[in-house]
Design a protein around this motif. Structure first.
Motif, PDB file in Angstrom:
ATOM      1  N   PRO A  16      26.696 -48.897   6.298  1.00  0.00           N
ATOM      2  CA  PRO A  16      28.042 -48.847   6.999  1.00  0.00           C
ATOM      3  C   PRO A  16      28.731 -47.674   6.794  1.00  0.00           C
ATOM      4  O   PRO A  16      29.409 -47.216   7.636  1.00  0.00           O
ATOM      5  N   GLU A  17      28.515 -46.789   5.499  1.00  0.00           N
ATOM      6  CA  GLU A  17      29.251 -45.708   5.358  1.00  0.00           C
ATOM      7  C   GLU A  17      28.910 -44.601   6.510  1.00  0.00           C
ATOM      8  O   GLU A  17      29.596 -43.953   7.097  1.00  0.00           O
ATOM      9  N   GLY A  18      27.440 -44.631   6.630  1.00  0.00           N
ATOM     10  CA  GLY A  18      26.891 -43.697   7.428  1.00  0.00           C
ATOM     11  C   GLY A  18      27.437 -43.893   9.005  1.00  0.00           C
ATOM     12  O   GLY A  18      27.588 -43.168   9.760  1.00  0.00           O
ATOM     13  N   SER A  22      29.482 -41.134  10.976  1.00  0.00           N
ATOM     14  CA  SER A  22      29.106 -40.741  12.339  1.00  0.00           C
ATOM     15  C   SER A  22      30.100 -40.918  13.366  1.00  0.00           C
ATOM     16  O   SER A  22      30.398 -39.990  13.998  1.00  0.00           O
ATOM     17  N   LYS A  23      30.770 -42.040  13.433  1.00  0.00           N
ATOM     18  CA  LYS A  23      31.743 -42.341  14.380  1.00  0.00           C
ATOM     19  C   LYS A  23      32.987 -41.071  14.426  1.00  0.00           C
ATOM     20  O   LYS A  23      33.428 -40.816  15.259  1.00  0.00           O
ATOM     21  N   ALA A  24      33.490 -40.943  12.970  1.00  0.00           N
ATOM     22  CA  ALA A  24      34.477 -40.375  12.815  1.00  0.00           C
ATOM     23  C   ALA A  24      34.189 -38.789  13.155  1.00  0.00           C
ATOM     24  O   ALA A  24      34.891 -38.195  13.657  1.00  0.00           O
ATOM     25  N   LEU A  25      32.918 -38.251  12.968  1.00  0.00           N
ATOM     26  CA  LEU A  25      32.684 -36.874  13.231  1.00  0.00           C
ATOM     27  C   LEU A  25      32.736 -36.787  14.660  1.00  0.00           C
ATOM     28  O   LEU A  25      33.222 -35.934  15.253  1.00  0.00           O
ATOM     29  N   ASN A  26      32.132 -37.852  15.533  1.00  0.00           N
ATOM     30  CA  ASN A  26      31.907 -37.811  16.830  1.00  0.00           C
ATOM     31  C   ASN A  26      33.423 -37.805  17.364  1.00  0.00           C
ATOM     32  O   ASN A  26      33.769 -37.043  18.324  1.00  0.00           O
TER      33      ASN A  26
ATOM     34  N   SER B  61      31.462 -30.113   9.781  1.00  0.00           N
ATOM     35  CA  SER B  61      31.447 -31.446   9.337  1.00  0.00           C
ATOM     36  C   SER B  61      32.099 -31.566   8.101  1.00  0.00           C
ATOM     37  O   SER B  61      32.903 -32.422   7.759  1.00  0.00           O
ATOM     38  N   CYS B  62      31.430 -30.690   6.945  1.00  0.00           N
ATOM     39  CA  CYS B  62      32.091 -30.695   5.878  1.00  0.00           C
ATOM     40  C   CYS B  62      33.348 -30.146   5.605  1.00  0.00           C
ATOM     41  O   CYS B  62      34.167 -30.878   4.903  1.00  0.00           O
ATOM     42  N   ASP B  63      33.665 -29.047   6.302  1.00  0.00           N
ATOM     43  CA  ASP B  63      35.091 -28.474   6.107  1.00  0.00           C
ATOM     44  C   ASP B  63      36.076 -29.488   6.490  1.00  0.00           C
ATOM     45  O   ASP B  63      37.310 -29.720   6.191  1.00  0.00           O
ATOM     46  N   LYS B  64      35.789 -30.117   7.877  1.00  0.00           N
ATOM     47  CA  LYS B  64      36.999 -30.970   8.682  1.00  0.00           C
ATOM     48  C   LYS B  64      36.855 -32.520   8.024  1.00  0.00           C
ATOM     49  O   LYS B  64      37.567 -33.239   8.443  1.00  0.00           O
ATOM     50  N   LEU B  65      35.491 -32.869   7.560  1.00  0.00           N
ATOM     51  CA  LEU B  65      35.705 -34.210   7.208  1.00  0.00           C
ATOM     52  C   LEU B  65      35.044 -34.901   5.913  1.00  0.00           C
ATOM     53  O   LEU B  65      35.655 -35.442   5.166  1.00  0.00           O
TER      54      LEU B  65
END
Lengths: 82, 82
Positions: A16-18, A22-26, B61-65
């Motif tokens: 679930p965290e993955g 994933s959605k948040a990065l997108n 990804s690391c820096d922003k989230l």
């Protein structure tokens, strides 16, 4: 003696965290990530003299507490340079 | 391309999960663990052609989230064998 233990979900178990990460990065515009899984990395400093003893402590810790045998797998590496 | 990102607390920052796990292991009779830290390990599958591109996606990804710049450090490795 130092050791690193990696704990991840077994294949086929939903992470679930993955999925959330994933959605948040997108959603913040970072593209190019096809798949993402979030696991745990546990670093231990062990007070023992042999690799066998270290291995015993690590396996006992994982089997009795750290990893969920139903859903997770673990692997580890022992680094001798304390 | 695959990548592994390791996120840990900076030195001097309290790791509450590490402290709890350490106490729990001790309380079930597992001795010999001097120090324990719990971090995150994120595995990514990236759709990109060069290591430079992969590096850019990971750092962004690391820096922003993914990592909290105040309390956490990250490092990563890129594995080419997809």
């Amino acid at each position: 003696m130092k050791a690193k233990i990696y704990i991840n979900y077994k294949d086929g178990i939903l992470d679930p965290e993955g999925v959330t990460v994933s959605k948040a990065l997108n959603s913040i515009g970072i593209k190019g990530i096809e798949n993402l899984a979030v696991g745990k990395c546990i670093e231990m400093e062990l007070d023992c003299n042999s690799t066998e003893e270290a291995k015993k402590i690590i396996i006992e810790s994982c089997d009795k507490l750290l990893a969920n045998p139903n859903t997770e797998i673990y692997n580890f590496e022992i680094l001798k340079d304390k």
